[in-house]
Write a protein that holds these residues in place. Structure first.
Motif, short mmCIF file in Angstrom:
data_model
loop_
_atom_site.label_atom_id
_atom_site.label_comp_id
_atom_site.label_asym_id
_atom_site.label_seq_id
_atom_site.Cartn_x
_atom_site.Cartn_y
_atom_site.Cartn_z
N MET A 1 0.83 -1.18 0.00
CA MET A 1 0.00 0.00 0.00
C MET A 1 0.88 1.25 0.00
SD MET A 1 -3.24 -0.69 2.50
CE MET A 1 -2.45 -1.77 3.66
N ILE A 2 0.29 2.32 -0.50
CA ILE A 2 0.97 3.61 -0.58
C ILE A 2 0.01 4.68 -0.08
CG2 ILE A 2 2.04 5.32 -2.10
CD1 ILE A 2 2.64 2.94 -3.99
N ALA A 3 0.48 5.55 0.80
CA ALA A 3 -0.29 6.70 1.25
C ALA A 3 0.18 7.92 0.47
CB ALA A 3 -0.11 6.92 2.74
N MET A 4 -0.73 8.86 0.24
CA MET A 4 -0.40 10.03 -0.57
C MET A 4 -1.21 11.22 -0.07
SD MET A 4 -1.13 10.41 -4.66
CE MET A 4 -2.71 11.24 -4.69
N GLN A 5 -0.59 12.39 -0.09
CA GLN A 5 -1.31 13.62 0.25
C GLN A 5 -0.69 14.79 -0.48
OE1 GLN A 5 -1.10 15.16 4.32
NE2 GLN A 5 -3.25 15.79 4.17
N TYR A 6 -1.54 15.69 -0.91
CA TYR A 6 -1.10 16.99 -1.39
C TYR A 6 -1.94 18.02 -0.66
CZ TYR A 6 -5.01 16.07 -4.59
OH TYR A 6 -6.22 15.73 -5.12
N SER A 7 -1.44 19.25 -0.63
CA SER A 7 -2.12 20.28 0.15
C SER A 7 -2.01 21.61 -0.57
CB SER A 7 -1.45 20.37 1.52
OG SER A 7 -2.10 21.33 2.32
N PHE A 8 -3.09 22.37 -0.48
CA PHE A 8 -3.11 23.73 -1.01
C PHE A 8 -3.35 24.67 0.16
CE2 PHE A 8 -4.66 21.03 -4.47
CZ PHE A 8 -3.77 21.37 -5.46
N THR A 9 -2.42 25.60 0.37
CA THR A 9 -2.60 26.65 1.36
C THR A 9 -3.30 27.80 0.67
OG1 THR A 9 -0.59 25.98 2.52
CG2 THR A 9 -1.42 28.19 2.98
N GLY A 74 -2.15 10.74 -13.36
CA GLY A 74 -2.13 10.95 -14.81
C GLY A 74 -3.50 11.17 -15.41
N GLY A 75 -4.54 11.24 -14.59
CA GLY A 75 -5.90 11.32 -15.10
C GLY A 75 -6.51 12.71 -15.05
N ASP A 76 -7.76 12.77 -15.50
CA ASP A 76 -8.48 14.03 -15.60
C ASP A 76 -8.77 14.67 -14.25
OD1 ASP A 76 -8.50 13.76 -18.35
OD2 ASP A 76 -10.52 12.88 -18.41
N GLY A 77 -9.04 13.86 -13.22
CA GLY A 77 -9.37 14.42 -11.91
C GLY A 77 -8.24 15.25 -11.33
N PHE A 78 -7.04 14.70 -11.36
CA PHE A 78 -5.89 15.44 -10.84
C PHE A 78 -5.56 16.63 -11.73
CE2 PHE A 78 -1.33 16.16 -9.99
CZ PHE A 78 -1.41 16.43 -8.64
N ALA A 79 -5.75 16.47 -13.04
CA ALA A 79 -5.53 17.60 -13.96
C ALA A 79 -6.49 18.74 -13.61
CB ALA A 79 -5.72 17.15 -15.40
N GLY A 80 -7.73 18.40 -13.24
CA GLY A 80 -8.70 19.42 -12.86
C GLY A 80 -8.31 20.15 -11.59
N VAL A 81 -7.84 19.42 -10.59
CA VAL A 81 -7.39 20.04 -9.34
C VAL A 81 -6.19 20.93 -9.61
CG1 VAL A 81 -6.33 19.56 -7.09
CG2 VAL A 81 -8.29 18.24 -7.85
N PHE A 85 -6.00 24.95 -8.85
CA PHE A 85 -5.20 25.45 -7.73
C PHE A 85 -3.69 25.47 -7.99
CE2 PHE A 85 -9.05 23.56 -5.84
CZ PHE A 85 -9.54 24.67 -5.19
N GLY A 86 -3.24 24.96 -9.14
CA GLY A 86 -1.81 24.83 -9.40
C GLY A 86 -1.35 23.41 -9.10
N ARG A 87 -0.26 23.01 -9.69
CA ARG A 87 0.25 21.65 -9.47
C ARG A 87 0.94 21.58 -8.12
NH1 ARG A 87 3.88 18.75 -13.89
NH2 ARG A 87 1.86 18.58 -14.92
N PRO A 88 0.44 20.74 -7.23
CA PRO A 88 1.01 20.66 -5.89
C PRO A 88 2.17 19.68 -5.80
CG PRO A 88 -0.86 19.21 -6.01
CD PRO A 88 -0.75 19.90 -7.37
N GLN A 89 2.93 19.82 -4.74
CA GLN A 89 3.90 18.79 -4.37
C GLN A 89 3.08 17.64 -3.79
OE1 GLN A 89 6.34 19.66 -0.97
NE2 GLN A 89 7.82 18.07 -1.48
#
Length: 187
Positions: A1-9, A74-81, A85-89
């Motif tokens: 398993m892999i955990a993942m998080q990105y954040s927008f301030t 690589g999909g549309d959902g992350f492209a929309g975010v 809001f800009g490409r997050p780390q």
């Protein structure tokens, strides 16, 4: 398993209702997403129980494998975010242990702590300690999910928990408290 998080301030005067509406309108799009154990749609406000210094939108994901993570990024959902809001780390951790309650859809709050790995403790021993903590969390009725993971580039561990109700933990540089707006889960 892999955990993942990105954040927008977000700005101090940002209308966080925009985030709430976005979660309400788009949250269901990742329900039943392949290889996704859960996505917790998280936010924090400067003015509420999360005691955050910033307004944040910070979803957290638990993936069964890297294929799901790669398909999402690589999909549309992350492209929309990213477009909104800009490409997050994107932070990611190799999961050492995870517990997910059958009642996880009832999560109301989340905590996430990132801690350094002490070089004086063998990594295998630290893994046992963190895994044991997750197993003990599974015995706490208020904890609906618990994840411990390791990130080798920065030698840090993540401790993530989903709670049925607000927790008294103090938000600080290591620990963040979030509200859960939606849980995307498999059927």
């Amino acid at each position: 398993m892999i955990a993942m998080q990105y954040s927008f301030t977000l700005p101090a005067d940002y209308d966080m209702g925009i985030i709430d509406r976005r979660i309400a309108e788009k949250g269901h799009l990742l329900d039943n997403y392949p290889h996704l154990r859960f996505k917790a749609y998280l936010s924090a406000r400067r003015t509420d129980a999360t005691r955050s210094r910033d307004n944040l939108y910070a979803p957290f994901y638990l993936w069964d494998d890297v294929e799901g993570l790669n398909n999402f990024l690589g999909g549309d959902g992350f492209a929309g975010v990213s477009g909104a809001f800009g490409r997050p780390q994107v932070k990611s951790w190799f999961v050492w242990q995870a517990f997910v309650s059958p009642d996880v859809s009832q999560a109301a709050f989340a905590t996430r702590e990132i801690a350094p790995v002490d070089a004086s403790i063998p990594l295998g021993e630290r893994r046992k300690q963190e895994s044991g903590r997750v197993l003990r969390d599974g015995e706490d009725n208020g904890i609906l999910a618990s994840v411990a993971g390791f990130e080798p580039a920065t030698w840090t561990v993540v401790r993530f928990r989903l709670w049925a109700a607000e927790q008294p933990e103090q938000a600080d540089e290591a620990t963040r408290i979030y509200r859960v707006g939606h849980m995307s889960l498999p059927k």
